[in-house]
Scaffold this motif. Structure first.
Motif, PDB file in Angstrom:
ATOM      1  N   LEU A  40       1.055 -15.881 -10.151  1.00  0.00           N
ATOM      2  CA  LEU A  40       0.816 -15.711 -11.591  1.00  0.00           C
ATOM      3  C   LEU A  40       2.000 -16.231 -12.405  1.00  0.00           C
ATOM      4  O   LEU A  40       1.868 -16.557 -13.564  1.00  0.00           O
ATOM      5  CB  LEU A  40       0.593 -14.231 -11.926  1.00  0.00           C
ATOM      6  CG  LEU A  40      -0.697 -13.587 -11.404  1.00  0.00           C
ATOM      7  CD1 LEU A  40      -0.715 -12.106 -11.741  1.00  0.00           C
ATOM      8  CD2 LEU A  40      -1.922 -14.275 -11.988  1.00  0.00           C
ATOM      9  N   GLY A  74      -7.381   5.317 -13.262  1.00  0.00           N
ATOM     10  CA  GLY A  74      -8.309   4.993 -12.182  1.00  0.00           C
ATOM     11  C   GLY A  74      -9.432   5.997 -12.124  1.00  0.00           C
ATOM     12  O   GLY A  74      -9.665   6.745 -13.083  1.00  0.00           O
ATOM     13  N   LEU A  82      -7.605  -8.472  -8.131  1.00  0.00           N
ATOM     14  CA  LEU A  82      -6.149  -8.696  -8.136  1.00  0.00           C
ATOM     15  C   LEU A  82      -5.407  -7.580  -7.423  1.00  0.00           C
ATOM     16  O   LEU A  82      -4.384  -7.796  -6.792  1.00  0.00           O
ATOM     17  CB  LEU A  82      -5.641  -8.813  -9.581  1.00  0.00           C
ATOM     18  CG  LEU A  82      -5.467 -10.223 -10.138  1.00  0.00           C
ATOM     19  CD1 LEU A  82      -4.933 -10.153 -11.554  1.00  0.00           C
ATOM     20  CD2 LEU A  82      -4.546 -11.081  -9.272  1.00  0.00           C
ATOM     21  N   ARG A  83      -5.901  -6.365  -7.514  1.00  0.00           N
ATOM     22  CA  ARG A  83      -5.191  -5.246  -6.886  1.00  0.00           C
ATOM     23  C   ARG A  83      -5.689  -4.937  -5.475  1.00  0.00           C
ATOM     24  O   ARG A  83      -5.139  -4.070  -4.800  1.00  0.00           O
ATOM     25  CB  ARG A  83      -5.278  -3.999  -7.756  1.00  0.00           C
ATOM     26  CG  ARG A  83      -6.659  -3.401  -7.867  1.00  0.00           C
ATOM     27  CD  ARG A  83      -6.638  -2.163  -8.778  1.00  0.00           C
ATOM     28  NE  ARG A  83      -7.884  -1.439  -8.757  1.00  0.00           N
ATOM     29  CZ  ARG A  83      -8.977  -1.783  -9.437  1.00  0.00           C
ATOM     30  NH1 ARG A  83      -8.977  -2.874 -10.171  1.00  0.00           N
ATOM     31  NH2 ARG A  83     -10.067  -1.056  -9.366  1.00  0.00           N
ATOM     32  N   LYS A 118       1.605 -10.294  -2.629  1.00  0.00           N
ATOM     33  CA  LYS A 118       0.252 -10.833  -2.476  1.00  0.00           C
ATOM     34  C   LYS A 118       0.177 -12.230  -3.096  1.00  0.00           C
ATOM     35  O   LYS A 118       0.588 -12.444  -4.232  1.00  0.00           O
ATOM     36  CB  LYS A 118      -0.746  -9.886  -3.155  1.00  0.00           C
ATOM     37  CG  LYS A 118      -2.184 -10.258  -2.929  1.00  0.00           C
ATOM     38  CD  LYS A 118      -3.116  -9.226  -3.540  1.00  0.00           C
ATOM     39  CE  LYS A 118      -4.487  -9.846  -3.744  1.00  0.00           C
ATOM     40  NZ  LYS A 118      -5.451  -8.915  -4.284  1.00  0.00           N
ATOM     41  N   LEU A 163       2.058  -5.352  -3.763  1.00  0.00           N
ATOM     42  CA  LEU A 163       1.238  -6.334  -4.477  1.00  0.00           C
ATOM     43  C   LEU A 163       2.069  -7.541  -4.912  1.00  0.00           C
ATOM     44  O   LEU A 163       1.533  -8.628  -5.107  1.00  0.00           O
ATOM     45  CB  LEU A 163       0.574  -5.682  -5.696  1.00  0.00           C
ATOM     46  CG  LEU A 163      -0.645  -4.805  -5.380  1.00  0.00           C
ATOM     47  CD1 LEU A 163      -1.128  -4.100  -6.635  1.00  0.00           C
ATOM     48  CD2 LEU A 163      -1.783  -5.621  -4.772  1.00  0.00           C
ATOM     49  N   GLU A 197      -2.060 -14.079  -4.546  1.00  0.00           N
ATOM     50  CA  GLU A 197      -2.639 -14.286  -5.876  1.00  0.00           C
ATOM     51  C   GLU A 197      -1.721 -13.782  -6.992  1.00  0.00           C
ATOM     52  O   GLU A 197      -1.744 -14.305  -8.099  1.00  0.00           O
ATOM     53  CB  GLU A 197      -3.994 -13.581  -5.988  1.00  0.00           C
ATOM     54  CG  GLU A 197      -5.097 -14.205  -5.160  1.00  0.00           C
ATOM     55  CD  GLU A 197      -5.169 -13.642  -3.754  1.00  0.00           C
ATOM     56  OE1 GLU A 197      -4.128 -13.169  -3.233  1.00  0.00           O
ATOM     57  OE2 GLU A 197      -6.258 -13.668  -3.166  1.00  0.00           O
ATOM     58  N   ILE A 198      -0.944 -12.746  -6.703  1.00  0.00           N
ATOM     59  CA  ILE A 198      -0.078 -12.177  -7.737  1.00  0.00           C
ATOM     60  C   ILE A 198       1.225 -12.960  -7.846  1.00  0.00           C
ATOM     61  O   ILE A 198       1.699 -13.251  -8.943  1.00  0.00           O
ATOM     62  CB  ILE A 198       0.151 -10.668  -7.468  1.00  0.00           C
ATOM     63  CG1 ILE A 198      -1.191  -9.973  -7.633  1.00  0.00           C
ATOM     64  CG2 ILE A 198       1.258 -10.096  -8.348  1.00  0.00           C
ATOM     65  CD1 ILE A 198      -1.201  -8.521  -7.871  1.00  0.00           C
ATOM     66  N   GLU A 213     -17.942   1.081 -10.983  1.00  0.00           N
ATOM     67  CA  GLU A 213     -17.340   0.546 -12.206  1.00  0.00           C
ATOM     68  C   GLU A 213     -17.390  -0.991 -12.207  1.00  0.00           C
ATOM     69  O   GLU A 213     -17.721  -1.609 -13.220  1.00  0.00           O
ATOM     70  CB  GLU A 213     -15.889   1.040 -12.271  1.00  0.00           C
ATOM     71  CG  GLU A 213     -15.051   0.472 -13.390  1.00  0.00           C
ATOM     72  CD  GLU A 213     -13.558   0.800 -13.188  1.00  0.00           C
ATOM     73  OE1 GLU A 213     -13.236   1.857 -12.601  1.00  0.00           O
ATOM     74  OE2 GLU A 213     -12.732  -0.021 -13.606  1.00  0.00           O
ATOM     75  N   ARG A 230      -4.224   3.579 -10.912  1.00  0.00           N
ATOM     76  CA  ARG A 230      -4.422   2.432 -10.032  1.00  0.00           C
ATOM     77  C   ARG A 230      -3.505   1.290 -10.465  1.00  0.00           C
ATOM     78  O   ARG A 230      -3.090   1.233 -11.621  1.00  0.00           O
ATOM     79  CB  ARG A 230      -5.873   1.971 -10.096  1.00  0.00           C
ATOM     80  CG  ARG A 230      -6.266   1.442 -11.473  1.00  0.00           C
ATOM     81  CD  ARG A 230      -7.595   0.703 -11.469  1.00  0.00           C
ATOM     82  NE  ARG A 230      -8.711   1.477 -11.007  1.00  0.00           N
ATOM     83  CZ  ARG A 230      -9.940   1.371 -11.513  1.00  0.00           C
ATOM     84  NH1 ARG A 230     -10.191   0.505 -12.513  1.00  0.00           N
ATOM     85  NH2 ARG A 230     -10.924   2.078 -11.033  1.00  0.00           N
ATOM     86  N   PRO A 231      -3.195   0.388  -9.556  1.00  0.00           N
ATOM     87  CA  PRO A 231      -2.409  -0.791  -9.937  1.00  0.00           C
ATOM     88  C   PRO A 231      -3.159  -1.591 -11.005  1.00  0.00           C
ATOM     89  O   PRO A 231      -4.388  -1.672 -10.972  1.00  0.00           O
ATOM     90  CB  PRO A 231      -2.305  -1.600  -8.641  1.00  0.00           C
ATOM     91  CG  PRO A 231      -2.551  -0.612  -7.553  1.00  0.00           C
ATOM     92  CD  PRO A 231      -3.522   0.385  -8.117  1.00  0.00           C
ATOM     93  N   VAL A 239      -2.757  -5.227 -13.483  1.00  0.00           N
ATOM     94  CA  VAL A 239      -2.022  -6.434 -13.851  1.00  0.00           C
ATOM     95  C   VAL A 239      -2.347  -6.755 -15.304  1.00  0.00           C
ATOM     96  O   VAL A 239      -3.509  -6.959 -15.656  1.00  0.00           O
ATOM     97  CB  VAL A 239      -2.421  -7.630 -12.957  1.00  0.00           C
ATOM     98  CG1 VAL A 239      -1.639  -8.874 -13.366  1.00  0.00           C
ATOM     99  CG2 VAL A 239      -2.171  -7.300 -11.491  1.00  0.00           C
ATOM    100  N   ALA A 255      -6.486   1.066  -3.221  1.00  0.00           N
ATOM    101  CA  ALA A 255      -6.188   0.422  -4.500  1.00  0.00           C
ATOM    102  C   ALA A 255      -7.185   0.842  -5.572  1.00  0.00           C
ATOM    103  O   ALA A 255      -7.214   0.274  -6.651  1.00  0.00           O
ATOM    104  CB  ALA A 255      -6.191  -1.092  -4.340  1.00  0.00           C
ATOM    105  N   ASP A 256      -8.008   1.833  -5.256  1.00  0.00           N
ATOM    106  CA  ASP A 256      -8.996   2.347  -6.198  1.00  0.00           C
ATOM    107  C   ASP A 256      -9.930   1.254  -6.714  1.00  0.00           C
ATOM    108  O   ASP A 256     -10.151   1.128  -7.915  1.00  0.00           O
ATOM    109  CB  ASP A 256      -8.298   3.071  -7.373  1.00  0.00           C
ATOM    110  CG  ASP A 256      -9.295   3.849  -8.241  1.00  0.00           C
ATOM    111  OD1 ASP A 256     -10.290   4.333  -7.691  1.00  0.00           O
ATOM    112  OD2 ASP A 256      -9.074   3.935  -9.464  1.00  0.00           O
TER     113      ASP A 256
END
Lengths: 267, 336, 282
Positions: A67, A26, B229-230, A61, A58, A63-64, B327, A32-33, A35, B321-322
């Motif tokens: 998947l 990150g 997504l995060r 969540k 997450l 959206e996740i 970026e 950072r998380p 996917v 979640a950064d």
């Protein structure tokens, strides 16, 4: 780390999972998380001491979840504890989510609640020294002083809900904070609104908190909100002999009523 | 170019005293348990010695997180309505960075583009800004890609740049001149220090105007979904943002009296656009994340000829979640 | 540069409820009169505009002004009990005081419609915004050619403005077609049975020199627009209103922002051509 990537690629290729939820580099030196749904994305996975986020929130969540079958990198015991608690609360079916635990010389693949429990017996979760010290200090404080401490901390709160939204156990589709008929908790981020929010949240997590500290880490203004739920968790453990995230079949201490309860008012 | 003066550290103390004597409150970055917060100070000694930025932006000086818009009493079906008066104190914002000083213009664009918001205006009218140039930057910073720079003068009434023995002072506006006039003897004319030499180096990361031109054609681009997504859908980014202006209006009342309050809100919350019927125009987080980017980089310029982002990077630093805005904007600028 | 004279744009008018009509289950119409007569005399609005109605103690809710600007001295609003404010509003009675901010938003361009045929298509609780413009056009009847109204609801009981529907039915200068969803009819129902898009398709409407105005729940609009397109209505002559959530009504709070458009300022009235240029976030 290489064995984690290898494992992730194998599972994806074999079609056993649709995505891996793990960590990537990150900003600055943070993690950072991340996917990963392809080999290219798997190559970005990182597993080291800087991976501190509990990824379990997450998993809840929308959206996740959609998947497909997921593997989650469980570098932290709290991630497995979250999965156990979520299973106990019927949010995750036993066996629905694969946990990949980076370990000495490889990666452990855990697929069931029982396997999570067995692994957790080997790597107990510990509070950080800093958290333990502040928690001890708070417990030793006279009530009035403790109240003043929290009021001062809450004064910085702006109700961005980063604490709630980063919590794996705050999965409610419609949080009570967002319900207005009736308006249980005042919406504004003023003294009363902030205090009620945090206290209600702590009560909703008492006996369910997996002590990952994610809420405190998420707070942009540095309120140690996680100590509220840690405190509540300690109380429940002392009173009922059980706590959040210990097993996939546990009943919630504060919302389970039994005829043989030791408190007479329930009977 | 505005004339440059030298202001020594001692002179700054005297200036603070002169401002206090003039009845002005001074808000400046201070150290608090490792955090940098905007707080009231009376002396330069209380100002943080080493800070990049405050966590929260200075927008709360003109747009507080809770503000009363009106109050009323109700008695037997009759309503007695009372206008609210903003409690606006003469204030000097000291030490805010050039990026944030430039953000007030973006707030002004929304609060006053059509009808005028008296609450915002009452506070802004009593605000003077003594900005301080940046001599360091971090990975979240992207002011130079957002139309500003570490020594940018836009938005400040006086801009100070740290140099050997004090500051280089640029008096930029009538409000700046009014402050100078409070203690003219402390501003030594004819300063020759090289301002550019001390400024932080912030490399340009993307072409803002090109991004704006490109955004309308990439609404359905997969980047928004990938990036978000995060994202956990909290309001940290919006609340620390110096330009985010979206607000909620809420009622607080008992059976006899009540008030209507304006509160910070965020387009990142799923509830923000939810209809009473249950229909939600921005149902998923990717749509909400995209709205945040488009609002700042497409809709603002189209509507106000003004951008809704100054590149301060506060959102990136605050995000659990950064979500790194710089970026992700670079990704968008490079996306096919 | 002092703007101390800036008014508080969030301050509502105080309104007295002069009349309450129960339109359908959970749906009421209020006739509102300005408590301050001077304010009432100064007040002007145009058809299509909306306002924020407030119950003191509960908050504000957004809906259109359902009466025609040709009817002076009062405004009317029709609402369904669906949330905190509308439920509290429904508890109010004749003589009670509520708040009103407005008029906000843009208008139906009646001048541009002069000399044209008008087709109004409304579903369920979306008749109120069209009721304002229908009465406005009826009160200026000589400006327009044929006026057709297609109105549908889930059931006979759910139709709003029942007495006015009867009045329009009896008039020769307006062609009213009422329909209810299959299963929503009563034994004595004389109107049509069927969904609005199908009913519209079966009317044999000509798009020639005609403007269509569609208001209804998102699904109805979504299915009706292709029918109009098939009938030859160009997007520039097809109008609808958006109902995004709002808090300020003044183009500031950001809630109704769709593309660079603020529904509260640039809407609620849009042509289909305009909507096609906006992201589908409504």
């Amino acid at each position: 780390m290489e064995s984690l990537k290898q494992k992730a690629k194998e599972l994806l290729e074999a079609g056993e999972i649709k995505a891996v939820l793990g960590y990537a580099r990150g900003t600055s030196d943070t993690r950072r998380p991340h996917v990963a749904m392809s080999a290219l994305e798997v190559d970005k996975l990182v597993a080291d001491q800087a991976c501190t986020t509990n990824l379990a929130n997450l998993l809840m969540k929308h959206e996740i979840k959609h998947l497909g079958k997921l593997a989650v990198v469980a570098s932290r015991p709290s991630t497995l504890r979250s999965l156990l608690q979520l299973t106990a609360e019927h949010q995750v079916a036993d066996g629905a989510i694969l946990a990949l635990v980076p370990a000495e010389g490889g990666v452990k693949q855990l697929g069931t609640a029982q396997a999570f429990e067995e692994h957790l017996a080997l790597v107990p979760q510990k509070k950080t020294e800093k958290d333990q010290a502040l928690l001890d200090r708070l417990k030793a404080m006279p009530r009035a002083e403790r109240f003043a401490f929290w009021q001062k901390e809450f004064s910085r709160c702006m109700k961005c809900y980063a604490c709630r939204n980063s919590c794996p156990m705050c999965y409610c589709e419609r949080c009570t904070m967002d319900c207005n008929r009736p308006q249980w908790v005042p919406v504004p981020s003023h003294a009363v609104g902030n205090q009620e929010y945090h206290l209600v949240r702590a009560m909703h997590l008492a006996g369910r908190c997996v002590e990952c500290g994610e809420c405190g880490r998420a707070c942009p203004v540095g309120i140690p909100v996680h100590l509220l739920t840690f405190f509540a968790e300690d109380s429940v453990r002392a009173q009922f002999g059980q706590g959040g995230g210990a097993s996939a079949t546990i009943d919630n201490a504060l919302s389970t009523f039994r005829p043989d309860d030791k408190e007479t008012f329930i009977r | 170019m505005a004339e440059r003066y030298k202001l020594t550290q001692d002179a700054l103390s005297a200036l603070f005293e002169a401002l206090a004597k003039d009845g002005r409150r001074i808000l400046a970055p201070t150290d608090a348990d490792g955090r940098t917060e905007l707080n009231a100070v009376t002396s330069p000694d209380q100002v943080s010695k080493q800070y990049l930025q405050t966590i929260l932006s200075a927008k709360e000086t003109v747009f507080p997180k809770v503000e009363r818009l009106l109050s009323y009493t109700t008695e037997g079906g009759k309503v007695d309505l009372k206008d609210a008066q903003p409690h606006a104190l003469p204030t000097v914002l000291f030490g805010v960075r050039p990026c944030e000083a430039g953000a007030f213009k973006a707030l002004d664009a929304v609060f006053n583009w059509d009808s005028r918001d008296k609450f915002f205006n009452a506070r802004l009218e009593k605000l003077a800004i003594i900005g301080v140039s940046c001599t360091s930057a971090d990975e979240a910073c992207f002011c130079t890609s957002a139309g500003g720079g570490p020594g940018d003068t836009q938005g400040s009434d006086i801009l100070l740049t740290p140099v050997q023995g004090g500051y280089l002072a640029e008096i930029l506006t009538p409000r700046g001149e009014a402050i100078q006039a409070l203690a003219p003897q402390f501003f030594q004319a004819g300063a020759t220090e090289d301002k550019e030499a001390v400024l932080a180096k912030v490399e340009k990361a993307f072409d803002r105007e090109a991004l704006t031109a490109k955004l309308p054609g990439m609404f359905e681009n997969p980047v928004w979904k990938q990036q978000s997504l995060r994202c956990i859908g909290c309001g940290a980014c919006a609340f620390v943002c110096p330009t985010c202006v979206c607000f909620d209006i809420q009622e607080e009342a008992d059976p006899k009296k009540g008030e209507r309050l304006r509160l910070w809100d965020s387009c990142g919350f799923s509830l923000f656009t939810l209809h009473a019927s249950g229909h939600n125009p921005r149902e998923v987080q990717s749509a909400r994340w995209r709205q945040r980017i488009y609002h700042k980089f497409a809709y603002y310029p189209e509507r106000y000829q003004q951008y809704g982002c100054v590149g301060c990077g506060k959102c990136t630093r605050a995000c659990p979640a950064d979500m790194n805005l710089k970026e992700h904007l670079v990704e968008a600028a490079q996306a096919q | 540069m002092c703007h101390c004279e800036d008014k508080n744009i969030y301050l509502p008018y105080l309104m007295r409820i002069a009349q309450v009509t129960q339109e359908a289950p959970g749906v009421k119409t209020f006739r509102l009169e300005f408590q301050n007569e001077e304010e009432g005399q100064k007040f002007e609005f145009k058809t299509g505009q909306f306002g924020l109605y407030s119950v003191f103690g509960e908050g504000e809710s957004t809906f259109c002004i359902a009466s025609s600007p040709t009817r002076k001295g009062y405004i009317e609003c029709t609402f369904r009990e669906s949330g905190r404010v509308t439920s509290a509003l429904a508890d109010k009675e004749v003589g009670d005081t509520i708040g009103f901010r407005g008029p906000y938003g843009n208008v139906f361009p009646l001048d541009a419609w002069k000399g044209k045929n008008l087709v109004f298509i409304a579903g369920g609780i979306a008749l109120p915004p069209l009721r304002s413009v229908i009465w406005n056009c009826l009160d200026l009847r000589e400006n327009f050619k044929d006026i057709t109204v297609v109105y549908g609801a889930r059931s006979v009981n759910d139709l709003v403005y029942k007495h006015e529907l009867k009045e329009w039915e009896g008039r020769s200068d307006i062609n009213l077609v009422c329909t209810v969803d299959p299963g929503g009819e009563t034994p004595d129902w004389t109107g049509k049975v069927g969904f609005i898009p199908m009913v519209v398709e079966g009317l044999g409407l000509s798009a020639e020199n005609t403007v269509a105005i569609v208001c209804g729940p998102p699904i109805m609009i979504k299915l009706t627009l292709p029918v109009l397109q098939k009938l030859g209505f160009p997007p520039e002559n097809t109008y609808t209103t958006l109902e995004n959530r709002m808090k300020c009504g003044l183009g500031k709070c950001g809630r109704c922002n769709t593309g660079s458009s603020y529904v509260c300022k640039d809407g609620p009235v849009y042509t289909l051509a305009q909507l096609n240029g906006l992201p589908a976030e409504y």
